[in-house]
Scaffold this active site. Structure first.
Site: not given
Length: 287
Positions: A13, A96, A144, A194
């Site tokens: 990522e 989170r 995202n 994403d």
């Protein structure tokens, strides 16, 4: 298209191009590691991280701002030094941190996700240069990719769980995003958005996880083209290299069966693609 030879991340990522060093940084979220590659794909740095990373930004004065899954920190991964910061109004029992990126004033925007991946309890937060944290937009399930139009009038934001890319009106001077509306909605079976990035022509590129493509959309949300990858789960992307003409794409192995991994031996790799268009420079965090 080239696949970097190593390493294969469980959950690759947050690719960030470091123009000063001519290097690509990325993380393996589940492996708790940060990697640095040169433009040819050689691994030039590999550092353990003390906590699970969500995203990060390079700082103008050196070092990084880290968004761990449950906190913020200033740090230097190469030296293993990190200083925790207050995280403002977040409730880490429900949400989170996940993906983030700096706007062109050097403020860090970072989204959150529902820890259970069911309810829209996440939000977009803005971390200012004075390190204060501000909640800007709510109603997010799995935040995202974040990106901006070249004129800074539109912010793009991917909600992977909702399978949508939203566009928001953006006020760069005030640091305010408002009026969110659905720009692209992914149908069942077409993958989910994403990470994302905007190119120099103002078009939005989205890594479509489970579809194995990076798709390009014009500002109205019309799909223009797509680049197919040899893996089904690309996760994020950025532009870098000479003239910002190389697109770097991260991917994941996590959750794949042994049979699927046998079909996709490059899963978890970083890929370098020639997209035929330049990207926009990354802004460093001003704090």
């Amino acid at each position: 298209m080239r696949a970097f030879p190593a390493p294969r991340a469980e959950l690759g990522e947050a690719p960030v191009w470091d123009a000063e060093r001519g290097a690509l940084l990325s993380v393996d979220v589940l492996g708790r590691r940060m990697f640095r590659h040169d433009v040819a794909g050689r691994l030039t740095g590999d550092w353990a991280l003390p906590r699970i990373p969500g995203s990060f930004a390079l700082r103008r004065g050196g070092g990084m701002l880290m968004a761990w899954r449950n906190g913020l920190a200033l740090g230097e991964p190469e030296a293993g030094r990190f200083v925790d910061l207050p995280a403002g109004p977040l409730d880490f029992a429900r949400e989170r941190f996940n993906d983030g990126r700096c706007d062109r004033r050097g403020r860090f925007w970072v989204g959150t996700m529902d820890r259970a991946l069911r309810e829209p309890v996440g939000a977009l937060y803005r971390v200012d240069p004075d390190l204060s944290v501000h909640r800007v937009l709510g109603g997010v399930t799995l935040s995202n990719g974040i990106a901006w139009s070249p004129d800074d009038r539109v912010m793009y934001h991917c909600d992977t769980a909702a399978a949508v890319v939203r566009a928001c009106d953006f006020d760069l001077a005030a640091g305010v995003a408002s009026n969110p509306r659905v720009l692209v909605c992914f149908a069942e079976g077409d993958g989910r958005p994403d990470g994302c990035a905007v190119d120099a022509e103002g078009c939005l590129w989205v890594a479509v996880v489970e579809a194995g493509v990076v798709a390009r959309f014009d500002p109205s949300g019309r799909r223009l083209r797509e680049l197919r990858l040899p893996v089904s789960r690309p996760t994020s992307l950025c532009f870098g290299g000479e003239g910002l003409r190389t697109m770097f794409v991260t991917s994941m192995r996590h959750g794949m069966t042994a049979e699927a991994l046998a079909r996709e031996p490059l899963a978890g790799s970083v890929f370098a693609l020639e997209a035929g268009v330049s990207g926009l420079p990354e802004t460093r965090f001003a704090g």
